[in-house]
Design a protein around this motif. Structure first.
Motif, PDB file in Angstrom:
ATOM      1  N   LYS A 133      -7.225   3.123   6.831  1.00  0.00           N
ATOM      2  CA  LYS A 133      -6.172   3.776   5.648  1.00  0.00           C
ATOM      3  C   LYS A 133      -6.198   5.169   6.056  1.00  0.00           C
ATOM      4  CE  LYS A 133      -7.270   3.798   1.386  1.00  0.00           C
ATOM      5  NZ  LYS A 133      -7.506   3.258  -0.013  1.00  0.00           N
ATOM      6  N   VAL A 149      -1.688   1.756   6.405  1.00  0.00           N
ATOM      7  CA  VAL A 149      -2.713   1.147   6.788  1.00  0.00           C
ATOM      8  C   VAL A 149      -2.590   0.098   8.053  1.00  0.00           C
ATOM      9  CG1 VAL A 149      -4.135  -0.834   5.752  1.00  0.00           C
ATOM     10  CG2 VAL A 149      -3.179   0.945   4.147  1.00  0.00           C
ATOM     11  N   ALA A 172     -10.098  -2.409   8.680  1.00  0.00           N
ATOM     12  CA  ALA A 172      -9.050  -2.057   8.187  1.00  0.00           C
ATOM     13  C   ALA A 172      -8.996  -0.456   8.081  1.00  0.00           C
ATOM     14  CB  ALA A 172      -8.818  -2.516   6.669  1.00  0.00           C
ATOM     15  N   ASP A 202      -9.338  -1.390  -3.024  1.00  0.00           N
ATOM     16  CA  ASP A 202      -8.868   0.092  -2.894  1.00  0.00           C
ATOM     17  C   ASP A 202      -9.833   1.046  -4.255  1.00  0.00           C
ATOM     18  OD1 ASP A 202      -7.412   2.674  -3.506  1.00  0.00           O
ATOM     19  OD2 ASP A 202      -5.878   1.799  -2.445  1.00  0.00           O
ATOM     20  N   SER A 227       0.726  -1.248   0.139  1.00  0.00           N
ATOM     21  CA  SER A 227      -0.072  -0.079   0.037  1.00  0.00           C
ATOM     22  C   SER A 227       0.959   1.217   0.016  1.00  0.00           C
ATOM     23  CB  SER A 227      -1.019  -0.043   1.311  1.00  0.00           C
ATOM     24  OG  SER A 227      -1.633   1.317   1.161  1.00  0.00           O
TER      25      SER A 227
END
Length: 409
Positions: free
Chosen positions: A58, A45, A56, A168, A41
């Motif tokens: 981010k 994250v 998760a 994503d 990534s």
């Protein structure tokens, strides 16, 4: 500081006590969960676990966070294969970036995890085909991904096959319809990223011998063109062929994992022309049927396999009892007499290695293998006993295993 979450319910409320005012890199280790072999990534994250659920987090700019939050909510509402978005934290102190929160996809695996497993049964070809199916689904829905890669995809087992889910969407764009140029540009970007990721696997000694990363990445174009043509082309045939040719085309689409929406059939003196509107949502014919008969909610290929076993059980009941058995009765008895006993026999220390429906599918596969070897049908009970003793223990513990979550660092 503001924290928005959807739907307003328990998952979002569970996370309110987290230290949102701190940069993700500074969050206390005891709050975080280490995810093995996750994808690469560009952003910070982190993963957290609350009451058996994994999330998760981010850290990205507020503009991108709001954009991705809105798109993922749309995708989920339309049934597109993507992770489920939960919330976004904005207006954080000292001009910090926003934090986007998604629910971790249960029983999912990253491509690095798939290749790192010594007993991995998924081939590179299978992984590429699965990724292409995801990209075609998105393109049919007017979604330009802009960052299609293995790192931005999670994979789940579905009756031995793989199903891909977008992770994503920060670079994604939504259009009423994509032009051929947009689709091919998205495909070119995917080819570049996948090639780089496979080269990275090769340097790490994770890519099988004899696999050329560039050759595999270049094959995406042919795989995509073949699938796109199959699900979108207009078919022409003689008028007297129309009944079976329509059924044949619809069956091919279903076998590829696509649902069918509106069908347009135009006939004239020259024959019949068939145009099919291919739905972009996850296929649901078998899932809905299994849900109606048993109340089980599983993935499509799993549902197809379980329905086959249910129908076989129904035929057995009718032969044994010498009378017709209705579908609802057969479904209830199969659930109570066949499926549940297998699932309930899974030892506590092995629970969560695979989704219950995937375990049952593998038990059926194991039953076939043992029956072939023995020259007779060994039965589900014996197959389950052998599978739970000899096969399931070798399956690695997944992220969603309760014991793994409970012992997070």
């Amino acid at each position: 500081m503001r924290y928005l979450f959807r739907p307003p319910g328990t998952d979002g409320a569970r996370l309110l006590a987290l230290p949102w005012q701190l940069p993700l890199e500074e969050w206390p280790p005891e709050l975080l969960l280490e995810v093995p072999q996750r994808g690469i990534s560009r952003h910070v994250v982190r993963f957290v676990a609350e009451q058996g659920r994994v999330f998760a987090l981010k850290e990205i700019s507020e503009h991108l966070a709001r954009h991705e939050y809105a798109l993922l909510a749309e995708f989920e509402a339309e049934g597109l294969p993507s992770v489920s978005v939960l919330g976004v934290c904005v207006d954080r102190p000292h001009g910090q970036d926003a934090i986007l929160v998604t629910r971790y996809l249960e029983y999912s695996m990253s491509y690095r995890y798939l290749f790192s497993r010594p007993s991995a049964r998924q081939s590179v070809d299978q992984l590429m085909d699965t990724l292409v199916v995801l990209l075609v689904r998105l393109h049919l829905a007017g979604v330009f991904w802009g960052d299609c890669s293995l790192s931005n995809t999670l994979f789940r087992l579905d009756a031995g096959a793989l199903a891909a889910h977008l992770v994503d969407a920060e670079t994604a764009e939504r259009h009423p319809q994509l032009s051929r140029g947009q689709r091919h540009y998205d495909l070119d970007l995917a080819r570049e990223r996948v090639g780089a990721e496979l080269l990275d696997l090769q340097f790490g000694g994770l890519l099988p011998d004899g696999v050329d990363p560039i050759e595999v990445a270049d094959s995406l174009q042919g795989r995509y063109a073949s699938l796109w043509d199959e699900v979108t082309h207009e078919e022409v045939f003689r008028t007297d062929e129309q009944r079976y040719r329509v059924a044949e085309r619809l069956q091919r689409l279903n076998d590829l994992g696509f649902d069918v929406g509106e069908i347009e059939l135009v006939t004239d003196d020259e024959g019949a022309r068939l145009r099919v509107e291919t739905r972009v949502s996850a296929p649901g014919q078998h899932r809905r049927e299994l849900m109606r008969l048993t109340g089980l909610e599983v993935q499509e290929n799993q549902a197809r396999r379980l329905l086959n076993d249910l129908r076989s059980f129904r035929a057995y009941l009718e032969q044994k009892e010498g009378r017709p058995v209705s579908e609802p009765v057969a479904g209830a008895r199969w659930l109570a007499e066949v499926y549940q006993p297998v699932i309930e026999s899974i030892p506590a220390e092995l629970a969560g290695r695979l989704a219950p429906a995937e375990v049952f599918h593998e038990v059926l596969e194991h039953r076939w293998f043992l029956s072939e070897k023995a020259g007779r049908d060994v039965g589900t009970t014996a197959a389950a006993r052998s599978y739970l003793r000899n096969v399931l223990p070798s399956t690695p513990e997944e992220l969603t295993t309760p014991s793994v979550i409970a012992t997070r660092p």
